[in-house]
Design a protein around this motif. Sequence first.
Motif, PDB file in Angstrom:
ATOM      1  N   UNK A 101       4.061  -3.487  45.761  1.00  0.00           N
ATOM      2  CA  UNK A 101       4.324  -4.919  45.893  1.00  0.00           C
ATOM      3  C   UNK A 101       3.132  -5.761  45.470  1.00  0.00           C
ATOM      4  N   UNK A 102       1.927  -5.247  45.693  1.00  0.00           N
ATOM      5  CA  UNK A 102       0.738  -5.983  45.291  1.00  0.00           C
ATOM      6  C   UNK A 102       0.685  -6.153  43.780  1.00  0.00           C
ATOM      7  N   UNK A 103       1.084  -5.121  43.047  1.00  0.00           N
ATOM      8  CA  UNK A 103       1.102  -5.219  41.585  1.00  0.00           C
ATOM      9  C   UNK A 103       2.135  -6.234  41.128  1.00  0.00           C
ATOM     10  N   UNK A 104       3.302  -6.225  41.767  1.00  0.00           N
ATOM     11  CA  UNK A 104       4.344  -7.186  41.403  1.00  0.00           C
ATOM     12  C   UNK A 104       3.913  -8.611  41.700  1.00  0.00           C
ATOM     13  N   UNK A 105       3.137  -8.793  42.772  1.00  0.00           N
ATOM     14  CA  UNK A 105       2.714 -10.137  43.165  1.00  0.00           C
ATOM     15  C   UNK A 105       1.545 -10.647  42.335  1.00  0.00           C
ATOM     16  N   UNK A 106       0.583  -9.780  42.050  1.00  0.00           N
ATOM     17  CA  UNK A 106      -0.655 -10.242  41.418  1.00  0.00           C
ATOM     18  C   UNK A 106      -0.715  -9.977  39.911  1.00  0.00           C
ATOM     19  N   UNK A 107      -0.007  -8.948  39.437  1.00  0.00           N
ATOM     20  CA  UNK A 107      -0.093  -8.598  38.014  1.00  0.00           C
ATOM     21  C   UNK A 107       1.147  -9.073  37.270  1.00  0.00           C
ATOM     22  N   UNK A 108       2.205  -8.284  37.315  1.00  0.00           N
ATOM     23  CA  UNK A 108       3.466  -8.604  36.642  1.00  0.00           C
ATOM     24  C   UNK A 108       4.606  -8.185  37.561  1.00  0.00           C
ATOM     25  N   UNK A 109       5.645  -9.008  37.632  1.00  0.00           N
ATOM     26  CA  UNK A 109       6.828  -8.636  38.413  1.00  0.00           C
ATOM     27  C   UNK A 109       7.670  -7.684  37.570  1.00  0.00           C
ATOM     28  N   UNK A 110       7.262  -6.406  37.574  1.00  0.00           N
ATOM     29  CA  UNK A 110       7.921  -5.427  36.711  1.00  0.00           C
ATOM     30  C   UNK A 110       9.403  -5.267  37.039  1.00  0.00           C
ATOM     31  N   UNK A 111       9.756  -5.445  38.311  1.00  0.00           N
ATOM     32  CA  UNK A 111      11.142  -5.291  38.705  1.00  0.00           C
ATOM     33  C   UNK A 111      12.056  -6.327  38.096  1.00  0.00           C
ATOM     34  N   UNK A 112      11.511  -7.456  37.675  1.00  0.00           N
ATOM     35  CA  UNK A 112      12.315  -8.508  37.057  1.00  0.00           C
ATOM     36  C   UNK A 112      12.511  -8.288  35.565  1.00  0.00           C
ATOM     37  N   UNK A 113      11.880  -7.245  35.017  1.00  0.00           N
ATOM     38  CA  UNK A 113      11.965  -6.960  33.588  1.00  0.00           C
ATOM     39  C   UNK A 113      12.944  -5.835  33.317  1.00  0.00           C
ATOM     40  N   UNK A 114      13.534  -5.847  32.132  1.00  0.00           N
ATOM     41  CA  UNK A 114      14.342  -4.717  31.693  1.00  0.00           C
ATOM     42  C   UNK A 114      13.425  -3.515  31.510  1.00  0.00           C
ATOM     43  N   UNK A 115      13.918  -2.303  31.773  1.00  0.00           N
ATOM     44  CA  UNK A 115      13.055  -1.115  31.666  1.00  0.00           C
ATOM     45  C   UNK A 115      12.304  -1.020  30.344  1.00  0.00           C
ATOM     46  N   UNK A 116      12.930  -1.387  29.240  1.00  0.00           N
ATOM     47  CA  UNK A 116      12.271  -1.297  27.939  1.00  0.00           C
ATOM     48  C   UNK A 116      11.062  -2.213  27.857  1.00  0.00           C
ATOM     49  N   UNK A 117      11.092  -3.328  28.587  1.00  0.00           N
ATOM     50  CA  UNK A 117      10.002  -4.300  28.528  1.00  0.00           C
ATOM     51  C   UNK A 117       8.834  -3.925  29.441  1.00  0.00           C
ATOM     52  N   UNK A 118       8.999  -2.898  30.274  1.00  0.00           N
ATOM     53  CA  UNK A 118       7.922  -2.499  31.188  1.00  0.00           C
ATOM     54  C   UNK A 118       6.931  -1.592  30.467  1.00  0.00           C
ATOM     55  N   UNK A 119       6.345  -2.126  29.443  1.00  0.00           N
ATOM     56  CA  UNK A 119       5.372  -1.394  28.646  1.00  0.00           C
ATOM     57  C   UNK A 119       4.153  -2.286  28.470  1.00  0.00           C
ATOM     58  N   UNK A 120       2.969  -1.728  28.705  1.00  0.00           N
ATOM     59  CA  UNK A 120       1.747  -2.530  28.687  1.00  0.00           C
ATOM     60  C   UNK A 120       1.534  -3.198  27.336  1.00  0.00           C
ATOM     61  N   UNK A 121       1.779  -2.485  26.246  1.00  0.00           N
ATOM     62  CA  UNK A 121       1.561  -3.079  24.928  1.00  0.00           C
ATOM     63  C   UNK A 121       2.586  -4.155  24.615  1.00  0.00           C
ATOM     64  N   UNK A 122       3.850  -3.921  24.964  1.00  0.00           N
ATOM     65  CA  UNK A 122       4.862  -4.963  24.752  1.00  0.00           C
ATOM     66  C   UNK A 122       4.485  -6.244  25.497  1.00  0.00           C
ATOM     67  N   UNK A 123       4.037  -6.077  26.745  1.00  0.00           N
ATOM     68  CA  UNK A 123       3.680  -7.241  27.544  1.00  0.00           C
ATOM     69  C   UNK A 123       2.451  -7.949  26.966  1.00  0.00           C
ATOM     70  N   UNK A 124       1.458  -7.175  26.554  1.00  0.00           N
ATOM     71  CA  UNK A 124       0.219  -7.762  26.061  1.00  0.00           C
ATOM     72  C   UNK A 124       0.430  -8.558  24.777  1.00  0.00           C
TER      73      UNK A 124
END
Length: 279
Positions: free
Chosen positions: A135-158
């Motif tokens: 939950x700390x990662x979702x709150x402070x970094x990126x809300x990965x749960x709100x993204x489609x699985x394909x978008x949960x990639x560090x390079x895509x996000x960056x």
Amino acid sequence: MPAAEDNLLGNYLKDRRTKLDPAAFGIELTRRRTPGLRREEVAQRANVSATWYTWLEQGRGGAPSAEVLERIARALLLTEVEREHLFLLGLGRPPEVRYQTSEGVTPRLQRVLDALEPSPALIKTATWDIAAWNRAAAAALVDYGALAPKQRNVLRLMFCDPRVREAQFDWDSVARFVVGAFRADAARAGATGQVRALVDELCQLSPEFAAMWRDHDVRGHAEGVKRLRHPVAGTIAFEFSAFAVDGRPDLSLVVYNPATPADAELVGALIEARRVTSR
């Protein structure tokens, strides 16, 4: 012939051989004086000479090739850990990496992530897909749960998410670090072929990524300091550390420890805000 205590490879091969069940291979159990498989049966399964395999167990067959050790590992039904041990004994090095697609994380590993709060923590694959987070990662970094699985990639996000780009204090420097560390990780995990499609796609979507990828830079990312510009909490500083997940060469754990007590308070407030909102 070497002394028994010096013949580590031969002793290991004999031990693994004698612990196999001949019946599992369709071999009749009548008139067998020794447990497990016979030497000639292992040699046949490994497609090597029975005489040479006997010499190998006796410590006088010379150094085996990696290809032969692979065949012997399959013949003896060795696990990945046992296969690695076989190579270390036979060649003094681990085998070449065989990349396997991640199957996600176990509930136990997820509980490890959850126990690390208030430090944001995540599990990423060798291709830098985010497989799990707390939950700390979702709150402070990126809300990965709100993204489609394909978008949960560090390079895509960056390179493709404006919000992630805006959160970096020096996007160009961070992006170059990410590309270099990603290249090193993919090669180390034997996943160069698996990331080809992602690399080609990002080269089409981002000229900046294409230029950085052409630089062939590689970086380590065991630890460092990361500062983020959070849209609600403002600046948050973290000390991050990356760890291998034992038994899962396809996964690594990254933990972002708040750099100061004040940073920890900011992360704690963000976690609490998400908890209240979810209610």
